[in-house]
Design a protein around this motif. Structure first.
Motif, short mmCIF file in Angstrom:
data_model
loop_
_atom_site.label_atom_id
_atom_site.label_comp_id
_atom_site.label_asym_id
_atom_site.label_seq_id
_atom_site.Cartn_x
_atom_site.Cartn_y
_atom_site.Cartn_z
N ILE A 13 0.84 -1.19 0.00
CA ILE A 13 0.00 0.00 0.00
C ILE A 13 0.87 1.24 0.00
O ILE A 13 1.77 1.38 0.83
CB ILE A 13 -0.95 0.01 1.21
CG1 ILE A 13 -1.83 -1.25 1.19
CG2 ILE A 13 -1.82 1.26 1.20
CD1 ILE A 13 -2.70 -1.42 2.40
N PHE A 14 0.58 2.13 -0.95
CA PHE A 14 1.25 3.42 -1.04
C PHE A 14 0.25 4.50 -0.63
O PHE A 14 -0.90 4.50 -1.08
CB PHE A 14 1.73 3.68 -2.46
CG PHE A 14 2.84 2.77 -2.89
CD1 PHE A 14 4.15 3.11 -2.65
CD2 PHE A 14 2.56 1.57 -3.52
CE1 PHE A 14 5.18 2.28 -3.04
CE2 PHE A 14 3.58 0.72 -3.92
CZ PHE A 14 4.90 1.08 -3.67
N ASN A 55 -6.56 12.14 -0.06
CA ASN A 55 -5.32 11.35 -0.05
C ASN A 55 -5.44 10.20 -1.04
O ASN A 55 -6.47 9.54 -1.13
CB ASN A 55 -5.05 10.79 1.36
CG ASN A 55 -4.84 11.89 2.36
OD1 ASN A 55 -4.04 12.79 2.16
ND2 ASN A 55 -5.58 11.85 3.45
N VAL A 56 -4.36 9.96 -1.77
CA VAL A 56 -4.36 8.91 -2.78
C VAL A 56 -3.73 7.65 -2.20
O VAL A 56 -2.63 7.68 -1.65
CB VAL A 56 -3.58 9.36 -4.03
CG1 VAL A 56 -3.53 8.24 -5.06
CG2 VAL A 56 -4.20 10.61 -4.63
N PHE A 57 -4.46 6.55 -2.32
CA PHE A 57 -3.98 5.24 -1.90
C PHE A 57 -3.82 4.39 -3.15
O PHE A 57 -4.71 4.35 -3.99
CB PHE A 57 -4.97 4.55 -0.95
CG PHE A 57 -5.13 5.24 0.37
CD1 PHE A 57 -4.32 4.90 1.43
CD2 PHE A 57 -6.09 6.21 0.55
CE1 PHE A 57 -4.46 5.53 2.66
CE2 PHE A 57 -6.24 6.85 1.76
CZ PHE A 57 -5.42 6.50 2.82
N GLU A 58 -2.68 3.72 -3.26
CA GLU A 58 -2.48 2.77 -4.34
C GLU A 58 -2.20 1.42 -3.72
O GLU A 58 -1.29 1.28 -2.90
CB GLU A 58 -1.32 3.20 -5.24
CG GLU A 58 -1.16 2.29 -6.43
CD GLU A 58 -0.09 2.76 -7.39
OE1 GLU A 58 0.17 2.02 -8.35
OE2 GLU A 58 0.50 3.84 -7.18
N ILE A 59 -3.01 0.45 -4.10
CA ILE A 59 -2.92 -0.89 -3.52
C ILE A 59 -2.50 -1.86 -4.61
O ILE A 59 -3.14 -1.96 -5.65
CB ILE A 59 -4.27 -1.31 -2.91
CG1 ILE A 59 -4.67 -0.30 -1.83
CG2 ILE A 59 -4.19 -2.72 -2.35
CD1 ILE A 59 -6.08 -0.43 -1.36
N ILE A 60 -1.41 -2.56 -4.34
CA ILE A 60 -0.89 -3.54 -5.29
C ILE A 60 -0.97 -4.91 -4.61
O ILE A 60 -0.49 -5.08 -3.49
CB ILE A 60 0.56 -3.22 -5.68
CG1 ILE A 60 0.62 -1.83 -6.32
CG2 ILE A 60 1.11 -4.29 -6.63
CD1 ILE A 60 2.02 -1.34 -6.54
N ARG A 61 -1.60 -5.84 -5.29
CA ARG A 61 -1.73 -7.20 -4.76
C ARG A 61 -0.73 -8.10 -5.44
O ARG A 61 -0.53 -8.02 -6.64
CB ARG A 61 -3.13 -7.74 -5.04
CG ARG A 61 -4.20 -7.04 -4.27
CD ARG A 61 -5.50 -7.79 -4.34
NE ARG A 61 -5.29 -9.11 -3.79
CZ ARG A 61 -5.91 -10.20 -4.22
NH1 ARG A 61 -6.74 -10.14 -5.20
NH2 ARG A 61 -5.67 -11.37 -3.67
N GLU A 62 -0.12 -8.97 -4.66
CA GLU A 62 0.73 -10.02 -5.24
C GLU A 62 -0.19 -11.08 -5.81
O GLU A 62 -1.21 -11.41 -5.23
CB GLU A 62 1.61 -10.67 -4.17
CG GLU A 62 2.79 -9.86 -3.77
CD GLU A 62 3.65 -10.64 -2.77
OE1 GLU A 62 3.59 -11.89 -2.75
OE2 GLU A 62 4.33 -9.98 -2.01
#
Length: 83
Positions: A13-14, A55-62
């Motif tokens: 999570i960014f 606020n910007v959230f960037e979620i990357i899933r494996e």
């Protein structure tokens, strides 16, 4: 508020472009509305980018590799024995 169980180890999570830990996200989620929590949880399932309270959230899933009961990695596609 999000729980610790809702954020898995497969999530990266960014927050506004910076990588953050699970505890920071949980603290931030205390100010989220119910609808924002639902949207955030949906993004945890599928990954992506969302904006909450400016606020910007960037979620990357494996990507998980599916394993069978023998521990072998299986293809995500079913192989048909008929041709």
């Amino acid at each position: 508020m999000l729980s610790k169980q809702s954020i898995r180890k497969t999530h990266t999570i960014f927050y506004n472009g910076e990588l953050v830990e699970k505890d920071v996200i949980i603290e931030l989620s205390k100010d989220f509305s119910e609808m924002e929590i639902k949207r955030f949880k949906k993004m945890l399932q599928q990954g992506g980018r969302l904006k909450v309270k400016g606020n910007v959230f960037e979620i990357i899933r494996e990507e998980n590799q599916h394993r069978n009961n023998k521990g072998d990695v299986e293809s995500p596609f079913r192989m048909s024995t008929e041709e």
